[in-house]
Design an enzyme around this catalytic site. Structure first.
Site, PDB file in Angstrom:
ATOM      1  N   ASP A 136      23.356  55.807  45.950  1.00 53.88           N
ATOM      2  CA  ASP A 136      23.452  54.350  46.017  1.00 53.88           C
ATOM      3  C   ASP A 136      23.198  53.861  44.593  1.00 53.88           C
ATOM      4  OD1 ASP A 136      23.192  51.654  46.345  1.00 53.88           O
ATOM      5  OD2 ASP A 136      21.683  51.739  47.931  1.00 53.88           O
ATOM      6  N   TRP A 178      15.083  51.064  49.957  1.00 55.39           N
ATOM      7  CA  TRP A 178      15.563  49.684  50.112  1.00 55.39           C
ATOM      8  C   TRP A 178      15.595  49.338  51.604  1.00 55.39           C
ATOM      9  CZ3 TRP A 178      21.200  48.298  50.963  1.00 55.39           C
ATOM     10  CH2 TRP A 178      21.372  46.910  51.005  1.00 55.39           C
ATOM     11  N   LYS A 212      24.073  42.941  40.753  1.00 50.95           N
ATOM     12  CA  LYS A 212      23.028  42.766  39.737  1.00 50.95           C
ATOM     13  C   LYS A 212      23.580  42.846  38.323  1.00 50.95           C
ATOM     14  CE  LYS A 212      20.782  43.799  43.511  1.00 50.95           C
ATOM     15  NZ  LYS A 212      19.681  43.354  44.263  1.00 50.95           N
TER      16      LYS A 212
HETATM   17  N1  KET Z   1      21.349  49.252  47.301  1.00 45.79           N
HETATM   18  C1  KET Z   1      20.141  48.932  46.790  1.00 45.79           C
HETATM   19  C2  KET Z   1      19.243  50.028  46.380  1.00 45.79           C
HETATM   20  C3  KET Z   1      19.767  47.592  46.688  1.00 45.79           C
HETATM   21  O1  KET Z   1      18.592  47.321  46.170  1.00 45.79           O
HETATM   22  C4  KET Z   1      20.645  46.575  47.105  1.00 45.79           C
HETATM   23  C5  KET Z   1      20.240  45.169  47.058  1.00 45.79           C
HETATM   24  C6  KET Z   1      21.907  46.964  47.588  1.00 45.79           C
HETATM   25  C7  KET Z   1      22.217  48.309  47.671  1.00 45.79           C
HETATM   26  C8  KET Z   1      22.944  46.014  48.061  1.00 45.79           C
HETATM   27  O2  KET Z   1      23.262  44.967  47.282  1.00 45.79           O
HETATM   28  P1  KET Z   1      24.672  44.219  47.463  1.00 45.79           P
HETATM   29  O3  KET Z   1      24.386  42.822  47.129  1.00 45.79           O
HETATM   30  O4  KET Z   1      25.130  44.419  48.897  1.00 45.79           O
HETATM   31  O5  KET Z   1      25.590  44.856  46.519  1.00 45.79           O
HETATM   32  N2  KET Z   1      19.028  44.812  46.990  1.00 45.79           N
HETATM   33  C9  KET Z   1      18.487  43.479  46.859  1.00 45.79           C
HETATM   34  C10 KET Z   1      19.117  42.424  47.688  1.00 45.79           C
HETATM   35  C11 KET Z   1      19.165  42.699  49.152  1.00 45.79           C
HETATM   36  O6  KET Z   1      18.180  43.113  49.753  1.00 45.79           O
HETATM   37  O7  KET Z   1      20.257  42.486  49.717  1.00 45.79           O
HETATM   38  C12 KET Z   1      16.979  43.548  47.046  1.00 45.79           C
HETATM   39  O8  KET Z   1      16.435  44.624  47.326  1.00 45.79           O
HETATM   40  O9  KET Z   1      16.308  42.521  46.868  1.00 45.79           O
END
Ligand code: KET
Length: 515
Positions: free
Chosen positions: A324, A243, A360
């Site tokens: 994660d 990520w 998500k």
């Molecule tokens: N870990 C992974 C693997 C991940 O894909 C995301 C978010 C997060 C943590 C963090 O999400 P949060 O909203 O802080 O709980 N991924 C998507 C959004 C982003 O990049 O912030 C994405 O990959 O599109």
């Protein structure tokens, strides 16, 4: 009249010249254009001429001028003054100092900014895609950049069960007091139980230190700060690729990291041997960052047997697993199945970190709700670790927001809501699976080259890692108005059944016609 002018750029003096007064007037527009340039004038002349010199700087503010007058008191010949009419409307800082020989030096800083050394930051590789998408007016445009669930109509989706929980919260009229630093107790309990399973011994033995975090990102950041403080020099091993924000998080926390092999472009699958070799080769006691399920961006997860082997080598090397978990329930549709990797490690008695996100699986993207859990070998260690995580959180953001925490606690705590949530999660995961299948069908039907597209079906979760390179991904956007990250990742959560054919055309065109 000649004036000694010292020209500075970004605090460095690079010229000291004598200029005729007329010339100063010509300098003024230049100074306006290059706002970082500072000119110091040393006047060895009478004050009436000085007033004329100041005329060349219409940007000197009246207040600065009067302060100049004050400072000059007793040092200038009587009768001299600086009429404010000389000075323009724009405010510019002006300072001056006097010298014993009666020469007066003025430093006129023309709009010099303290931020001149700050360059423009590049757009974020993921969230920047949404900004570019918004600016596109083409009616075929499609945002497959950020991993955010959309309905078949490509609209954001608020889960029905979330609405119900919010209505309940409104009815109860809950207050807006600060939460404790560690967050909402009911949330912390619910989130650890959801992760490990309510009947897991690690819960009963109170070996899990949990604090509410600012979603997955904020939770990872707390853990990174804990590593930096208590494991100085320890490395975090990160999958290649991963990520996009992981490296930023550890960089900002000043935690060194390196990559382990994960994705094999030849097989469009897991480079398991490479992964194991790199984890083995890392210095003992490293942290190994693992995606609990639905690896982002590849959509490729280890099999249960492979997870066992990964756990073996991590244990052998005394490494600390750091999960994660951003997609629990979203990958398979089952909360338990998606937590099985974490539970497998916990069952071996290993100490580990888990960052959780509800962006998500509950669609709470903007509520910033998640948690950081540290599974310790004793309840006593868990209490101490928790106290230190609170200590890290307090100066960072003081305490977390309450709204999302109450939603999660209410949904998980109410058996009807909990079941509704699981149904909606299955529905969302199911819609993604169905567009995945439809995209695959279209790719196979339309592409006559014999290319094997089966990787699309093998990948799981929100994304498909298409294998398109940067130029091909650019073609997807520039020609087809399909917005995606430049590593070739597309978010199937942003795809509708109706757009599968269009997307397949775009992928085939980009794949075969752009190199
Ligand atoms: N870990 C992974 C693997 C991940 O894909 C995301 C978010 C997060 C943590 C963090 O999400 P949060 O909203 O802080 O709980 N991924 C998507 C959004 C982003 O990049 O912030 C994405 O990959 O599109």
């Amino acid at each position: 009249m000649w004036i000694e002018s010292r020209i500075r750029y970004k605090r460095v003096r690079f010229a000291s010249v004598f200029l005729p007064l007329d010339c100063i007037a010509h300098l003024t527009p230049l100074l306006h254009r290059h706002s970082q340039i500072t000119v110091s004038l040393t006047l060895s002349v009478g004050t009436s001429q000085m007033a004329s010199a100041l005329l060349s700087f219409p940007s000197v503010s009246p207040s600065a001028a009067s302060s100049l007058q004050d400072k000059c008191k007793g040092k200038m010949k009587s009768g001299s003054s600086f009429p404010s009419a000389f000075f323009g409307k724009e405010k510019r800082p002006l300072s001056m100092k006097t010298k014993s020989n009666g020469r007066i030096t003025m430093a006129v800083a023309v709009n010099a900014s303290r931020f001149d050394n700050i360059t423009m930051a590049p757009p974020d590789p993921i969230l920047g895609v949404s900004e570019a998408f918004k600016a596109d007016t083409d009616e075929m445009k499609l945002n497959l950049g950020v991993g955010a669930y959309r309905t078949e109509e490509l609209q954001p989706y608020v889960l029905k069960v979330v609405r119900k929980a919010e209505n309940l919260m409104l009815e109860r009229g809950e207050n807006k007091e600060y939460l404790p630093i560690e967050g909402l107790a009911a949330f912390n309990k619910a989130t650890a139980e959801l992760l490990f399973g309510a009947d897991n011994p690690v819960i009963h033995e109170q070996r899990v230190a949990t604090i509410q975090g600012l979603s997955g990102t904020g939770s990872l950041r707390i853990a990174a700060a804990l590593i930096e403080r208590y494991f100085p020099g320890a490395k975090v091993l990160i999958s290649s690729p991963t990520w996009g924000n992981h490296k930023n998080i550890f960089n900002d926390a000043r935690v060194p990291w390196s990559e382990y092999r994960y994705y094999d472009p030849k097989t469009v699958g897991l480079d398991f041997d490479g992964m194991i070799a790199d984890i083995k080769a890392a210095p003992e006691g490293s942290f190994v960052l693992l995606h609990g399920c639905a690896h982002n961006p590849t959509g490729i997860d280890p099999t249960p047997e492979q997870w066992e082997k990964i756990a073996d080598v991590i244990q052998e090397k005394n490494h600390i697993p750091f999960f994660d978990v951003a997609y629990q329930g979203f990958a398979s549709g089952s909360l338990d199945q998606d937590a099985s990797s974490v539970r497998l490690f916990a069952a071996r008695g290993m100490e580990l970190f888990v960052a959780q996100s509800y962006s998500k699986n509950l669609g709470l993207y903007a509520e910033r709700i998640g948690a950081i859990n540290v599974l310790c070998s004793s309840a006593d260690a868990a209490v101490r670790v928790k106290s230190q995580m609170k200590r890290i959180a307090r100066p960072m953001y003081s305490n977390p927001p309450v709204h999302g925490a109450r939603i999660v606690a209410n949904v998980v705590g109410n058996p009807d809501f909990f079941n509704e949530w699981k149904e909606e999660m299955e529905m969302m995961a199911g819609r993604i699976k169905s567009v995945r299948q439809k995209l695959y069908n279209n790719l196979c039907a339309k592409d006559k080259s014999g290319k094997d597209w089966s990787f699309v079906l093998k990948q799981i979760g929100m994304f498909s890692f298409t294998g398109l390179n940067k130029a091909q991904s650019d073609n997807m956007t520039d020609k087809w108005h399909i917005y995606m990250t430049k590593d070739g990742r597309i978010s199937l959560a942003g795809l509708s059944a109706a757009k599968c054919e269009y997307l397949a055309d775009a992928i085939i065109d980009s794949y075969h016609n752009v190199s």
